[in-house]
Design an enzyme around this catalytic site. Sequence first.
Site, PDB file in Angstrom:
ATOM      1  N   THR A  16      -5.722   1.481  -5.624  1.00  0.00           N
ATOM      2  CA  THR A  16      -5.316   0.081  -5.450  1.00  0.00           C
ATOM      3  C   THR A  16      -5.972  -0.827  -6.481  1.00  0.00           C
ATOM      4  O   THR A  16      -5.335  -1.705  -7.060  1.00  0.00           O
ATOM      5  CB  THR A  16      -5.711  -0.440  -4.055  1.00  0.00           C
ATOM      6  N   HIS A  76       0.613   2.429  -5.673  1.00  0.00           N
ATOM      7  CA  HIS A  76       0.479   3.787  -6.220  1.00  0.00           C
ATOM      8  C   HIS A  76       1.158   4.740  -5.255  1.00  0.00           C
ATOM      9  O   HIS A  76       1.631   4.317  -4.202  1.00  0.00           O
ATOM     10  CB  HIS A  76      -0.999   4.179  -6.395  1.00  0.00           C
ATOM     11  N   GLU A 106       0.811  -1.212   0.000  1.00  0.00           N
ATOM     12  CA  GLU A 106       0.000   0.000   0.000  1.00  0.00           C
ATOM     13  C   GLU A 106       0.852   1.273   0.000  1.00  0.00           C
ATOM     14  O   GLU A 106       1.743   1.433   0.848  1.00  0.00           O
ATOM     15  CB  GLU A 106      -0.937  -0.013   1.218  1.00  0.00           C
TER      16      GLU A 106
HETATM   17  C1  GP9 Z   1      -8.852  -0.727   0.337  1.00  0.00           C
HETATM   18  C2  GP9 Z   1      -7.432  -0.552  -0.009  1.00  0.00           C
HETATM   19  C3  GP9 Z   1      -7.056   0.878  -0.130  1.00  0.00           C
HETATM   20  O1  GP9 Z   1      -9.320  -2.005   0.247  1.00  0.00           O
HETATM   21  O2  GP9 Z   1      -7.132  -1.295  -1.124  1.00  0.00           O
HETATM   22  O3  GP9 Z   1      -7.545   1.450  -1.275  1.00  0.00           O
HETATM   23  P1  GP9 Z   1      -6.923   2.762  -1.904  1.00  0.00           P
HETATM   24  O4  GP9 Z   1      -7.552   3.921  -1.238  1.00  0.00           O
HETATM   25  O5  GP9 Z   1      -5.460   2.725  -1.702  1.00  0.00           O
HETATM   26  O6  GP9 Z   1      -7.266   2.653  -3.333  1.00  0.00           O
HETATM   27 MN    MN Z   2      -3.802   1.599  -2.236  1.00  0.00          MN
END
Ligand code: GP9
Ligand code: MN
Length: 627
Positions: free
Chosen positions: A295, A470, A251
Site C-alpha cells: 500500500t 496492489h 485495498e
Molecule cells: C495498512 C494497510 C495495509 O495500513 O495499508 O497495508 P498492506 O499490507 O496492504 O501494504
Molecule cells: Mn494494501
Amino acid sequence: MLKNTFSKYQALIITGVLLWIKSYLLYKIAFDLNIENNVQEFILLINPLSSVVFIMAFALFFSGKARNISVIVLNFVATFILFANMVYYRFFNDFITIPVLFQTSNMGDLGESITSLLYPYDLLLFIDVILMAVYLKLRNVEAPRVSSKKIGLTFAASLILFIVNVGVAETERPQLLTRSFDREMLIKNIGAYNYHVYDAIIQSKAKAQRALADSSEIVDIENYIRADYREPNPSKFGIAEDKNVVMISMESLQSFVINNRVDGREITPFLNDLIKDEDTYYFPNFYHQTGQGKTSDSEFLIANSMYPLPSGAVFFTHSQNEYHATPEILDQENYYTASLHANNKSFWNRDIMYKSLGYDRFYSVKDYEVIPENSIGWGLKDEFFFEQSVEHMKEMPEPYFTKFITLTNHFPFSLEKEDEQIPEWTSEDGTVNRYFTTVRYTDESLKMFFESLKNEGMYEDTVFVLYGDHYGISENHNEAMSQYLGKEITPFVTTQLQRVPMIIHIPGDGKGKVMDTVGGQIDLRPTLLHLLGVDTKNTIHFGSDLFSKERQDFTVLRDGSFITKNHVYTEGKCYDKNTEKAVEKSLCQPYMEKAKKELDYSDRIIYGDLLRFIDPKTGQVKEDEKK
Ligand code: GP9
Ligand code: MN
C-alpha cells in the site's frame, strides 16, 4: 561447578535477567502493544533475550572491579533507551526512530511538555541499576578474566538467540524484516533493542548513499524526463480546477473482479455502474507498480510519480528525502491536503513520511471510533471508516485533497456473516473464496460513501479518483485462480492480473468513456494535476498524463516486466497480447532499454536524495548546487 560459574559471572547474570524481565514488563505496562495470541505473547517474552546477552557480553572484556562498573554502565544505557522510548511514547504514541531525533520540530513539540511527561515513579526503572551497584560493592565481587574464545561464544549465543527469535516471529509475520511494516510490529517481534539496531542500519545505509551523490547525477535524469514529457490534452486540462479531490486507494482490488461474476452474482455492482456513468473515465489497462512496500508503495507512486524501491519500503528507508510531492504541490494551489486511514499511524511509517510528502493532516486510527462492533480483521470496517470520514471532511477547508485508504478487503479477507452481500465462493482455496465476498463488501461501502456525500451536498464539486493499490491474490493461489478464470495461469496471465481498477469520476462532466490506454499508478499524478489545471512541465516525474494525445501505451512494473499496446514482457519472454503466446523477443526489444532506464533513474533519485538539488519552482538544478 554451576555455583562456581554463577559466582564468577553473578554481576552479569543477575543484571541480564533483571534487564530481560524489565524489558518485558515495560512492554506490558508502558506501551500499548496489541497482542493477539499466545505465540505473539511468547515472542514478546523472548525477544529481549538476544540483545540482553549481546549487551552483557561487552562486560566480558573487563575483569575484576572493572567488570562491575561496565555491567552497571551497560545496564544504565540499556535502561535509558527503554526510558527514552517510554517517555516518547507517552507523547507521540510511537517509538523513537533515528530521523525523529534529528527532527527539531518534533523534539520542540516535546520540549515544552517534557516535564509533564515525566513521573517520579519512572525512576523505578533504574532501581536495579542502583541496587546492583550497592550489592556488588558490599559483596566486594570481583570477576576473573575471560578468554576471547568464551567472549566469542557469548556473542555467538546472542546471534543464535536472535535467529531463533526471528524464525519464530516470521511464522507470525512473514517477511518481517524485508517489509518492515511498522515500528510497533518490529518491537513486538524482535524487541526494542534489535529494532533500534535495525533502524540504525537502514538509516545509515541511506545516509551513506546520499553522501556519495552530487547534483551532476540529476542532469541526465532531467534530460530524459524532459524528453519524455507529454503535453496535456487541452480538452481535459483544468476541467476540475479548484474542485475538491477524493482519492480512494482500494485495498487489494484487482481488475479481474470488475464487470465479473462469481456463482452468477456480480462482485462489484456499484463500481460497474459507476464505470458506465457518463461522468466516468475508466482505465481497464491500468497496472499497479508496487513492490514490497505494498500500500505504501502505491501511495509513493501517486504522490511522486516515481517508482518505489526494488526492495524494502521506501516509506521506511527514505522518509527523510526531499520530495516535491502531490500534497505539497496542491498546497501551493491553496488545497488543504489530508490522508485518512483508520490504522496505526506508524504503520508503513506513514506518520513520518507524510510530513515529507507535505500532507497537512493525517487522520489515523486515533481519529476514529473503533469498537468491536464496527471492526474486523485489520480494524475499522470500510463502511464505518467512510461514515466517520465524512464527518472529518466537513471540518476541512475547501478545496481539499483527500486520500482514503480502505482496509476490509485485506488478506485474510475476514468478514462477519451479517456483512456478506454475496456468499463465499466454493473452491478449495479459502482465501480466494473469501476475497470475492470482501471485495463485494468494499464495493457496497463505496456505494454508501457516494450516497452520503450526495446527501451532504459534498458530491457535485468533487473529482473522484479510485484505484486498486496492489494485487490481493498472490501467485500462491494460481490453482483456484485458474479454476475461476477457466485458463492456465501463465506468466503472461500473472502479469495481466496485476491490473487494478482506475476510475476517474467528475460529476457533471458528461464525456466519460472507457480509456484503453496502457498505464500505471505512476501516471496518476500528472493526470490528476492536469485535470486540476496544474502545470507539470517543470516537475520531476516518470509518469505521463493518461489523457494526453501524445501518450505512449507503456508501463513498467516494479519487477521489470512491462506492458505495451500489443505486448507483455515478463520473466525474459515477450508475449503477444492477442494470442497470449510467447513471441520473438525482438518485438519487445524497443522498450527494454526504456523500462530499465525508468526504474534505474527513479532508484537513483531516491538513493541519492537527488531532488534536494532541484528547485521545485523551476524544475532546474538550484543555482548554488551547480558544479
Ligand atoms: C495498512 C494497510 C495495509 O495500513 O495499508 O497495508 P498492506 O499490507 O496492504 O501494504
Ligand atoms: Mn494494501
